[in-house]
Design a protein around this motif. Structure first.
Motif, short mmCIF file in Angstrom:
data_model
loop_
_atom_site.label_atom_id
_atom_site.label_comp_id
_atom_site.label_asym_id
_atom_site.label_seq_id
_atom_site.Cartn_x
_atom_site.Cartn_y
_atom_site.Cartn_z
N SER A 3 0.53 -1.01 0.27
CA SER A 3 -0.29 -0.08 -0.13
C SER A 3 0.70 1.18 0.22
O SER A 3 2.12 0.95 0.72
CB SER A 3 -0.79 -0.31 1.25
OG SER A 3 -0.28 0.45 2.38
N ILE A 4 0.39 2.30 -0.61
CA ILE A 4 0.77 3.71 -0.43
C ILE A 4 -0.19 5.00 -0.39
O ILE A 4 -1.18 4.57 -1.31
CB ILE A 4 1.72 3.80 -1.65
CG1 ILE A 4 3.14 2.98 -2.05
CG2 ILE A 4 2.23 5.10 -1.72
CD1 ILE A 4 3.28 3.42 -3.77
N HIS A 5 0.24 5.44 1.00
CA HIS A 5 -0.38 6.60 1.89
C HIS A 5 0.40 7.81 0.89
O HIS A 5 0.80 8.17 1.69
CB HIS A 5 -0.82 6.32 3.30
CG HIS A 5 -2.09 7.06 3.60
ND1 HIS A 5 -3.28 5.97 3.26
CD2 HIS A 5 -2.46 8.17 4.44
CE1 HIS A 5 -4.28 6.93 3.83
NE2 HIS A 5 -3.60 7.84 4.13
N LYS A 6 -0.81 8.68 0.88
CA LYS A 6 -0.62 9.90 0.34
C LYS A 6 -1.33 10.94 1.08
O LYS A 6 -2.47 11.04 1.56
CB LYS A 6 -0.37 10.30 -1.19
CG LYS A 6 0.60 9.60 -1.78
CD LYS A 6 0.43 10.17 -3.07
CE LYS A 6 1.27 9.04 -4.20
NZ LYS A 6 1.11 9.77 -5.85
N LEU A 7 -0.24 12.25 1.89
CA LEU A 7 -1.22 12.93 2.18
C LEU A 7 -0.73 14.03 2.17
O LEU A 7 0.94 13.99 2.60
CB LEU A 7 -1.04 12.31 4.71
CG LEU A 7 -1.71 11.51 5.45
CD1 LEU A 7 -1.40 11.09 6.03
CD2 LEU A 7 -3.31 12.00 4.69
N VAL A 17 4.67 4.45 2.45
CA VAL A 17 5.21 3.38 1.83
C VAL A 17 5.33 1.48 2.58
O VAL A 17 5.44 1.26 2.69
CB VAL A 17 5.92 3.30 0.80
CG1 VAL A 17 6.57 1.82 -0.17
CG2 VAL A 17 5.86 4.76 -0.12
N LYS A 18 3.98 0.67 2.20
CA LYS A 18 4.14 -0.47 2.93
C LYS A 18 4.79 -1.41 1.72
O LYS A 18 4.10 -1.66 0.65
CB LYS A 18 2.93 -1.17 4.30
CG LYS A 18 3.53 -1.79 4.82
CD LYS A 18 1.94 -2.00 5.70
CE LYS A 18 0.77 -2.95 4.71
NZ LYS A 18 -0.56 -2.78 5.64
N SER A 19 5.32 -2.09 1.87
CA SER A 19 6.48 -3.06 1.47
C SER A 19 5.88 -2.98 -0.18
O SER A 19 5.20 -3.87 -1.05
CB SER A 19 5.04 -4.81 1.67
OG SER A 19 5.47 -4.90 3.02
N PRO A 20 6.92 -1.52 -0.12
CA PRO A 20 6.28 -2.31 -2.18
C PRO A 20 7.24 -3.09 -3.62
O PRO A 20 7.46 -3.64 -3.02
CB PRO A 20 7.41 -0.08 -2.19
CG PRO A 20 8.36 -0.83 -0.99
CD PRO A 20 7.55 -1.53 -0.33
N ILE A 93 9.26 10.62 3.73
CA ILE A 93 8.77 9.44 2.66
C ILE A 93 9.64 8.73 3.86
O ILE A 93 10.33 8.57 4.49
CB ILE A 93 9.35 9.16 2.02
CG1 ILE A 93 9.37 10.46 0.35
CG2 ILE A 93 9.03 7.51 1.01
CD1 ILE A 93 10.19 9.77 -0.91
N THR A 94 8.08 7.96 4.51
CA THR A 94 8.70 6.47 4.73
C THR A 94 8.28 4.85 4.23
O THR A 94 6.91 5.01 3.69
CB THR A 94 7.26 6.08 6.41
OG1 THR A 94 6.49 6.26 5.75
CG2 THR A 94 7.60 7.47 7.17
N LEU A 103 1.88 4.05 12.68
CA LEU A 103 1.92 4.88 11.96
C LEU A 103 0.31 5.01 10.46
O LEU A 103 -0.09 5.91 10.01
CB LEU A 103 3.09 4.39 10.35
CG LEU A 103 4.34 4.30 10.66
CD1 LEU A 103 5.71 3.61 9.93
CD2 LEU A 103 4.48 5.79 10.81
N GLU A 104 -0.12 3.72 11.20
CA GLU A 104 -1.59 3.66 10.41
C GLU A 104 -2.60 4.68 11.19
O GLU A 104 -3.46 4.93 10.41
CB GLU A 104 -2.33 2.33 10.73
CG GLU A 104 -1.67 1.10 9.38
CD GLU A 104 -1.92 -0.31 9.63
OE1 GLU A 104 -3.03 -0.21 10.92
OE2 GLU A 104 -1.77 -0.88 8.94
#
Length: 296
Positions: A3-7, A17-20, A93-94, A103-104
């Protein structure tokens, strides 16, 4: 799950970014002008906390405590998982392989942050605090083992559990010391220095707690080995005392059990009584000697 989460905040953006995948690695590196190897390096499992400068970004790796308290841990990878940070004044970027609840929660929160350093310091603090509960658990476990050793003489203690407890404490302290070295090198604006100092204070507190736990674990293991050796010595002492009583009696019984025709004592009317009385006197002499030497 990848997953990629943008804020997007007013003054900066956060990309979590989780497990890209390999393709996502390349996209991230291209979009932010990062070295692809540095991005891939962020997910290598064995890296210890570190900080370095990569082009326009600061690159930081920290490790959060993720093991279960009841797990038997002997390596850094089993005890913790890492979060990699690429950040500058405008972008954070994390990258991480394992999902982290903090983080979630931060990514779903409606809270607004004035600068990238506000969010960065909060994440740093949450990572450091993952070591807090295990520290208390380690202390409680050491107290329980100590009570078992000194107050419950019949209780069984696993030397294997003591070893893993010591290993977990040692690894945790090592990671906290390395994290402290990283945090001390981070430069933030003046208005964020108080918050960063709070993270440093938490690190010092936890390092002292783990240092005390490690020292107690070492002392406890040495004490346990000493107590076990003492119990073995007591058993050997008891067996030696029994041997001291029965060896001469066995010797006498052995002599008069030999099948020789010419043993005048065998034909004495009160020979059996004399031998029994002699054995009793011999036991009394041995007992008196032990008492005088304070062996009994």
């Amino acid at each position: 799950m990848k997953s990629i989460h943008k804020l997007n905040f007013e003054n900066f953006n956060w990309l979590d970014v989780k497990s890209p995948s390999e393709a996502q690695f390349s996209e991230i590196a291209k979009e932010f002008n990062l070295e692809i190897y540095a991005v891939k390096d962020s997910l290598e499992p064995g890296h210890l906390p570190k900080i370095e400068k990569i082009k326009d970004f600061n690159f930081v790796i920290l490790r959060a405590y993720t093991a279960k308290e009841t797990d038997n841990i002997s390596t850094v990878e089993e005890l913790s998982n890492k979060v990699a940070f690429f950040y500058n004044d405008n972008q954070l970027i994390t990258i991480h392989r394992t999902p982290f609840p903090f983080l979630e929660n931060l990514s779903k929160s409606d809270r607004k942050y004035d600068s990238v350093y506000d969010l960065l310091i909060i994440i740093f603090k949450q990572i450091v605090l993952t070591y807090s509960s295990p520290s208390q658990w380690q202390t409680d476990q050491i107290d329980e083992v100590e009570k078992t050793i000194f107050l419950k003489s019949d209780a069984k203690i696993s030397l294997e559990d003591l070893y893993f407890q010591k290993a977990e404490t040692r690894i945790s302290k090592k990671l906290l010391v390395l994290s402290q070295n990283v945090i001390n090198q981070i430069v933030v604006p003046e208005k964020n220095q108080t918050a960063l100092q709070d993270v440093k204070d938490n690190l010092v507190k936890l390092i002292l707690e783990y240092d005390e736990s490690l020292e107690n674990a070492n002392n406890l293991m040495n004490t346990y080995l000493s107590v076990t050796a003492q119990k073995n010595n007591d058993v050997m002492k008891l067996l030696t005392i029994f041997s001291a009583f029965f060896l001469p009696l066995t010797f006498i019984a052995g002599i008069y059990g030999m099948n020789f025709d010419f043993m005048p004592e065998l034909r004495w009317k009160y020979g059996y009584l004399y031998v029994i009385i002699f054995m009793i006197i011999l036991c009394i002499i041995i007992y008196s000697w032990f008492k005088r030497k304070r062996i009994l």
